[in-house]
Scaffold this active site. Structure first.
Site, short mmCIF file in Angstrom:
data_model
loop_
_atom_site.label_atom_id
_atom_site.label_comp_id
_atom_site.label_asym_id
_atom_site.label_seq_id
_atom_site.Cartn_x
_atom_site.Cartn_y
_atom_site.Cartn_z
N HIS A 144 60.64 70.68 21.14
CA HIS A 144 59.98 69.44 20.74
C HIS A 144 58.76 69.27 22.04
CE1 HIS A 144 61.85 68.10 24.37
NE2 HIS A 144 63.05 68.15 23.78
N HIS A 199 58.95 70.64 25.70
CA HIS A 199 59.14 71.95 25.90
C HIS A 199 57.67 72.44 25.92
CE1 HIS A 199 63.17 71.49 23.75
NE2 HIS A 199 63.37 71.81 25.06
N CYS A 211 80.20 70.30 31.47
CA CYS A 211 79.40 69.76 30.41
C CYS A 211 78.77 70.93 29.65
CB CYS A 211 78.47 68.71 31.15
SG CYS A 211 77.19 68.25 29.70
N CYS A 226 74.90 70.57 29.56
CA CYS A 226 73.98 70.98 30.78
C CYS A 226 74.44 72.57 31.06
CB CYS A 226 74.66 70.29 31.98
SG CYS A 226 73.92 68.65 31.98
N CYS A 245 79.20 62.89 30.67
CA CYS A 245 78.03 63.38 31.53
C CYS A 245 76.91 62.37 31.46
CB CYS A 245 77.44 64.85 30.88
SG CYS A 245 76.06 65.39 31.63
N HIS A 269 73.95 63.84 29.27
CA HIS A 269 74.01 63.95 27.89
C HIS A 269 74.95 62.91 27.32
CE1 HIS A 269 72.70 67.98 28.81
NE2 HIS A 269 72.23 68.17 27.65
N LYS A 288 64.05 60.06 28.88
CA LYS A 288 63.67 61.30 28.68
C LYS A 288 63.79 61.61 27.05
CE LYS A 288 64.76 66.08 29.92
NZ LYS A 288 66.01 66.80 29.57
N LYS A 309 66.08 66.10 21.85
CA LYS A 309 66.66 65.96 20.55
C LYS A 309 67.84 65.60 20.57
CE LYS A 309 65.01 68.64 17.37
NZ LYS A 309 64.40 68.57 16.43
N1 MSP Z 1 67.76 77.11 29.41
C1 MSP Z 1 67.74 76.22 30.48
C2 MSP Z 1 66.72 76.70 31.37
C3 MSP Z 1 66.93 78.08 32.03
S1 MSP Z 1 65.68 78.69 33.02
C4 MSP Z 1 66.29 79.93 33.89
C5 MSP Z 1 67.18 74.85 29.66
N2 MSP Z 1 66.59 74.98 28.70
S2 MSP Z 1 66.17 73.63 27.86
O1 MSP Z 1 65.93 74.22 26.67
O2 MSP Z 1 67.00 72.60 27.81
O3 MSP Z 1 64.71 73.50 28.41
C6 MSP Z 1 64.53 72.43 29.44
C7 MSP Z 1 63.34 72.47 30.14
O4 MSP Z 1 62.44 71.97 28.77
C8 MSP Z 1 62.80 71.47 31.12
O5 MSP Z 1 63.14 71.99 32.31
C9 MSP Z 1 61.48 71.18 30.87
O6 MSP Z 1 60.69 72.31 31.31
C10 MSP Z 1 61.33 71.27 29.23
N3 MSP Z 1 61.88 69.67 28.81
C11 MSP Z 1 62.54 69.46 28.05
N4 MSP Z 1 62.48 68.07 27.79
C12 MSP Z 1 61.52 67.66 28.32
C13 MSP Z 1 61.25 66.37 28.50
N5 MSP Z 1 61.43 65.26 27.83
N6 MSP Z 1 59.91 66.16 29.09
C14 MSP Z 1 59.49 67.32 29.84
N7 MSP Z 1 60.00 68.52 29.95
C15 MSP Z 1 60.90 68.38 28.94
O7 MSP Z 1 67.43 74.04 30.54
#
Ligand code: MSP
Length: 526
Positions: A21, A24, A130, A133, A156, A159, A306, A309
């Site tokens: 989304h 990311h 969790c 997480c 959690c 989540h 925040k 999904k």
């Molecule tokens: N797989 C782990 C990260 C491992 S790194 C060694 C993870 N993945 S995740 O798919 O959940 O992605 C998290 C990252 O996505 C956040 O740290 C951020 O960079 C980005 N974001 C996810 N949702 C977000 C928002 N709502 N706003 C801004 N960034 C966001 O955690």
């Protein structure tokens, strides 16, 4: 930094349980802008991104979809995560998957080393886990819900789902050994964790004391096997964090590893702790340098929360790019949100900024200057003009803005870099309004003055094309070619953007850089 220095930047690697989304995409664009800037500044740049594919979350998603975790990951990477990079125009140098053989074998080398050096031991763990997480939780991280679907259960805080109680024989990493080393690192390198709010939170956390970290699981097998005990797989975060070094040759290509490491790491603040505590501790244990910095950016919020999904507030990047285009996507998120702070996304704000800043501000400026050069001078760029104070002021602004933007990028203040560059857009628009080239064009006696004005305005556009290329690469390339820039705009040194001498000929733009878009109703874009 000095040109030629190594600049290695990495995003988190994203979970493949679902499609991306705009949250990311936000991290990807920020990292890409920084990488493109450094690349254009002549630094030895490397941008890494990728996917995190092991662990229970992915395993359960695959099972729920009647497939294997590897088949699921392959599908999501091919259908969603790689296409995301196209959608938002990311010029990454590498894409790592934690299921890559190169990653798995280097992780094994790293683990064996830590084990041999006494940093890993076997023990028993009981705690709340969790899966969302992929983390063991302390009681403070949980809430007891009095009603609703999970009444009476511990959920959690992030989540909103129940945690699971796990009791297992695990391998542990001696993280507690590194408490003082980490505090020393934060102190001796004050910009190691940014921004300040995240830094303070992490220091507080570490000062409270660190536990050893459980780093293996034996109740499922979707992960990298522990080399000395095949009945365990590695904890998914320990596995995932290592991507930053396995991708650049840790354990296999020392020369490349030395050339690239350490990295600047951009992460969302939600995962700053993993990156600023566990990760440097792992590196210290292996005797490797810690990252250059860990920047925990803010969250994109929807309705004050925040965006995610799992809470059904995720917006697909293509919903925005289909209407506004990829450059507008990149520009908007980098401009509207102070990098490091949370920011609320709204269609109205995006639409308003598109119209005012991109279409009217920059797009119009570009088409007007090019149109006037075409109309009044047949596209031939005037030469040897005599400059007045007003013209000199534009050149001075271009030089100042180039330096300010570079300094802002160095501080990772991406929004400030754009704001600085936009002062040149505004100055040029003001300059044209005051100089009135269309009025000068009416009297041949003013021909020399008109030459100087067109020349100055065009030089300003050249500077803008070079400075904006990392942010809005397509529009910048289009502008560069229309104003007769030689070579590709992305080859032009950003740090010398003010010093562009101009091409001999301009050619009309075949369409506006940012065309008018019919009024977009909130949330209704397809
Ligand atoms: N797989 C782990 C990260 C491992 S790194 C060694 C993870 N993945 S995740 O798919 O959940 O992605 C998290 C990252 O996505 C956040 O740290 C951020 O960079 C980005 N974001 C996810 N949702 C977000 C928002 N709502 N706003 C801004 N960034 C966001 O955690």
């Amino acid at each position: 930094m000095a040109a030629g220095d190594s600049f290695y930047i990495a995003t988190p690697i994203f979970y493949v349980n679902d499609v991306p989304h705009i949250g990311h995409a936000y991290t990807e664009v920020a990292a890409d802008v920084l990488a493109r800037w450094h690349r254009q500044g002549g630094d030895d740049t490397w941008l890494l991104t990728g996917t995190d594919e092991h662990g229970q979350k992915i395993l359960r998603t695959a099972v729920a979809n009647d497939t294997t975790p590897k088949a699921w990951a392959d599908k999501l990477v091919a259908d969603a995560w790689l296409p995301l990079l196209e959608t938002i125009n990311i010029a990454n140098d590498d894409f790592i998957r934690t299921t890559d053989e190169r990653h798995e074998s280097a992780v094994t080398i790293f683990l064996q080393k830590l084990y041999d050096d006494g940093f890993i031991y076997s023990g028993e763990y009981e705690g709340y886990y969790c899966v969302g997480c992929e983390e063991y939780k302390q009681l403070d991280d949980l809430l007891e819900t009095p009603d609703g679907d999970y009444a009476g259960q511990l959920v959690c805080k992030i989540h909103g789902r129940p945690v699971e109680v796990l009791k297992e024989k695990n391998y542990f990493f001696r993280m507690s050994d590194f408490q003082q080393g980490l505090l020393d690192l934060y102190e001796s390198q004050p910009d190691f964790i940014q921004p300040e709010s995240v830094r303070n939170e992490i220091i507080q956390f570490v000062k409270q004391g660190l536990d050893d970290l459980s780093i293996s699981r034996s109740s499922f097998d979707w992960g990298i096997q522990i080399p000395w005990d095949h009945s365990h797989v590695l904890y998914v975060w320990f596995d995932a964090l290592l991507n930053y070094i396995t991708a650049i040759g840790y354990g296999t290509d020392d020369e490349n590893f030395e050339r690239r490491w350490p990295a600047v790491q951009l992460v969302g603040k939600d995962i700053a702790r993993f990156h600023a505590v566990i990760w440097p501790a792992m590196l210290m244990a292996a005797g490797l340098p810690t990252p250059r910095k860990v920047f925990g950016h803010g969250w994109l919020l929807v309705g004050g929360e925040k965006m995610s999904k799992s809470k059904l507030t995720g917006i697909a990047p293509s919903q925005i790019t289909d209407t506004f285009g990829v450059d507008a996507f990149r520009y908007y998120f980098m401009r509207a949100i102070s990098f490091g702070q949370d920011g609320s996304f709204s269609w109205e704000d995006l639409s308003a900024r598109y119209q005012a800043e991109l279409a009217n501000g920059f797009g119009n400026l570009s088409s007007r200057v090019i149109a006037m050069l075409t109309r009044y001078r047949d596209g031939v760029v005037p030469n040897g003009v005599e400059l007045t104070e007003a013209d000199e002021a534009i050149f001075a602004a271009a030089e100042r803005v180039t330096a300010e933007a570079d300094a802002a990028i160095e501080r990772l203040a991406i929004h400030e870099a754009l704001a600085a560059i936009w002062t040149l857009v505004d100055d040029l628009n003001g300059y044209i309004t005051i100089q009135e080239p269309w009025a000068l064009a009416k009297d041949p006696a003013n021909a020399e003055r008109l030459d100087a004005v067109l020349f100055t305005a065009l030089r300003g556009l050249g500077t803008l094309a070079v400075l904006l290329s990392p942010f809005i690469p397509d529009a910048a390339a289009k502008l560069w070619s229309a104003i007769g820039g030689s070579g590709e705009v992305q080859q032009q040194n950003v740090r010398a953007a003010f010093d562009w001498t101009g091409g001999p000929l301009v050619t009309p733009l075949d369409s506006s850089l940012f065309p008018r878009i019919e009024q977009v109703e909130a949330g209704t874009t397809a």
